[in-house]
Design an enzyme around this catalytic site. Sequence first.
Site, PDB file in Angstrom:
ATOM      1  N   ASP A  49      -4.337 -32.417 -19.329  1.00 46.92           N
ATOM      2  CA  ASP A  49      -3.030 -31.972 -19.797  1.00 46.92           C
ATOM      3  C   ASP A  49      -2.986 -30.444 -19.673  1.00 46.92           C
ATOM      4  O   ASP A  49      -3.919 -29.806 -19.178  1.00 46.92           O
ATOM      5  CB  ASP A  49      -2.756 -32.487 -21.223  1.00 46.92           C
ATOM      6  CG  ASP A  49      -1.252 -32.544 -21.528  1.00 46.92           C
ATOM      7  OD1 ASP A  49      -0.462 -31.928 -20.791  1.00 46.92           O
ATOM      8  OD2 ASP A  49      -0.861 -33.190 -22.515  1.00 46.92           O
ATOM      9  N   GLU A  85       7.005 -32.367 -28.437  1.00 47.10           N
ATOM     10  CA  GLU A  85       5.610 -32.072 -28.771  1.00 47.10           C
ATOM     11  C   GLU A  85       5.473 -31.479 -30.182  1.00 47.10           C
ATOM     12  O   GLU A  85       6.173 -31.898 -31.089  1.00 47.10           O
ATOM     13  CB  GLU A  85       4.995 -31.180 -27.688  1.00 47.10           C
ATOM     14  CG  GLU A  85       5.050 -31.881 -26.314  1.00 47.10           C
ATOM     15  CD  GLU A  85       4.257 -31.199 -25.231  1.00 47.10           C
ATOM     16  OE1 GLU A  85       3.162 -30.693 -25.500  1.00 47.10           O
ATOM     17  OE2 GLU A  85       4.744 -31.179 -24.093  1.00 47.10           O
TER      18      GLU A  85
HETATM   19  C1  BGC Z   1       2.408 -32.679 -22.390  1.00 43.11           C
HETATM   20  C2  BGC Z   1       2.373 -33.748 -21.330  1.00 43.11           C
HETATM   21  C3  BGC Z   1       3.144 -33.325 -20.124  1.00 43.11           C
HETATM   22  C4  BGC Z   1       2.598 -31.996 -19.641  1.00 43.11           C
HETATM   23  C5  BGC Z   1       3.243 -31.478 -18.373  1.00 43.11           C
HETATM   24  C6  BGC Z   1       2.069 -31.315 -21.842  1.00 43.11           C
HETATM   25  O1  BGC Z   1       2.272 -30.308 -22.766  1.00 43.11           O
HETATM   26  O2  BGC Z   1       1.514 -33.020 -23.434  1.00 43.11           O
HETATM   27  O3  BGC Z   1       2.882 -34.952 -21.851  1.00 43.11           O
HETATM   28  O4  BGC Z   1       3.080 -34.307 -19.133  1.00 43.11           O
HETATM   29  O5  BGC Z   1       2.766 -31.044 -20.660  1.00 43.11           O
HETATM   30  O6  BGC Z   1       4.481 -30.954 -18.628  1.00 43.11           O
END
Ligand code: BGC
Length: 575
Positions: free
Chosen positions: A271, A456
Amino acid sequence: MSKTKTDMILEQKVNALLAKMTLEEKIGQMTQVRHFEITKEEVSSKFLGSIIHTEGPTPGETATDWQLKFIELQKQALSTRLAIPLLFGVDAVHGQNTFNGATIFPHNIGLGATKNPELVEKIASITALESQATGFNWVFSPCVAIPFNEKWGRVYEAFSESTELTTALTKASVKGHQGVLSDPHTVMATAKHFIGDGATDNGTEGGHTTLSAEDVSKYLLPPYQAAVDLGVGAVMASFNTLDGISMHAHKALITDTLKISMGFDGIVVSDWKGYSRFGETDIINAGIDMVMAVDGDLDTYQKGLKEAVGNGIVDQQRIDDATKRILRQKFRLGLFDNPFPDSALIEKIGCADHRNMARQAVRESLVLLKNKDNLLPLKKDSKIVVVGEFAENTGLQSGGWTVHWQGMTEDYRGAISILNGIQQLATNEILYDIDGTKNYDADVAIVVVGETPYAEFFGDIGGEINAYQLTLRQEHQNYINKYAEKGIPTVTILISGRPMVTTTQIEQSDAFVAAWLPGSEGDGIAQVLFGDYDFKGRLPHSWPKSVQDYQGKYGPNLWDNSLEPLFPFGYGLSY
Ligand code: BGC
């Protein structure tokens, strides 16, 4: 598992290509960056394996611009000695939501409420098509988390608190996205975030997950196993820790469990900034194959990994395994034969068929929690007042990951508001009280309230940012109070990414609908309110009675018997 002839031919191709590669080329394949963080020349000079788009400058204005941008980068990758095509990844988590004008579906929690795998499969195939139409061959979806605590800011990205339902919808989603992988109208899917993302203590994004190995395998692994069995192309590592170890560096779970025991032969992708955040080359040794080397991580990562191989910290075999996994998926996707997006798909973006499917999903996702004296369905010729700013704002009805990472608080292209939908079906003029200050008289009030978009950790309750709460904000409580006190029969529509503590508001309302985060086709709500369609949605989460219910762990899987939900998992009324 016995290998088929196709598998063997694929492995031969992968091995033959790997045999030609230098260490730099392999590390390049193991690298993913954002399109605007690199020059075109760096695609070839750094042998990049993948490009992504999420938040930040878009690849252009129109879908054609997006395709052209990615075609340019792809041509650059193909100009290298070995001509290995790029993977283009995107956070298309409820439709191709990074493109303003795409069809935006209800977030996964709403799809969980539909309990309809066929619908989820169709939605995923449309998302794949609109993603391809904007130049992508890989999506970072589905999120197959099992949220244990509704304080988590990503509850809505997951289908349900039920492992069984999540597993069923994960299968549908993977099938829909990937179809036959080599078909240029499908994309590679990603099951994320491995593992324990939704089960952290107190629902903290990236926090610690206190679960035994037994519970992990009983509650959290089944959707991954289902995805792996269906050939999901990628799995994304999670931000949380488990057993006191960062999941990015958790070799026992990533390599021993996921890759070896569960038989996953695709790509484990890190991630965001996984390298600098979670232990640098430890994450490679744990089994991460491709690193999201964003936000300035690119050079430190590539240099650091090369040095680590040089001094024996990372084994050459590990690099070869990671590279093979990436090449394997590129072959499976047919990218060596078909590296470019199809311009004929552009006209499909946000087309009527796709929007009809989204509207159906909205209708099926609505959960009717109360309907006193059969107030619903509403009569089309009633005198209706609609209340609240959420009623006429398509950004607010769509949640996070809508055009922007944190979503929008304004309208976006092509989307229809809830108010608009009501106006289309009603035969009388609709009164609109945007902020509950008007003094309208009416036969019925439709009050639309909810959570402003978040994504998030921004959405964690009681977390770092702590801008959200489990109860409705005071102004929204006031809207309901006001109309209920006036004695006007009140229908409350809740727009939220999770169940909320609304016990009082449910008592005050005559009818109460959990509408989750419906996305672009807000008129699906009116079609059900007016009875053109029935309510079909069933709760994908148990609905809590009080804020105290959220202390510690909450969820049916580890249900504390002393807690009784206001409404159990699976609840929902119909006409
Ligand atoms: C998130 C992911 C996402 C990634 C790319 C991260 O902060 O946890 O779910 O796919 O960013 O944008």
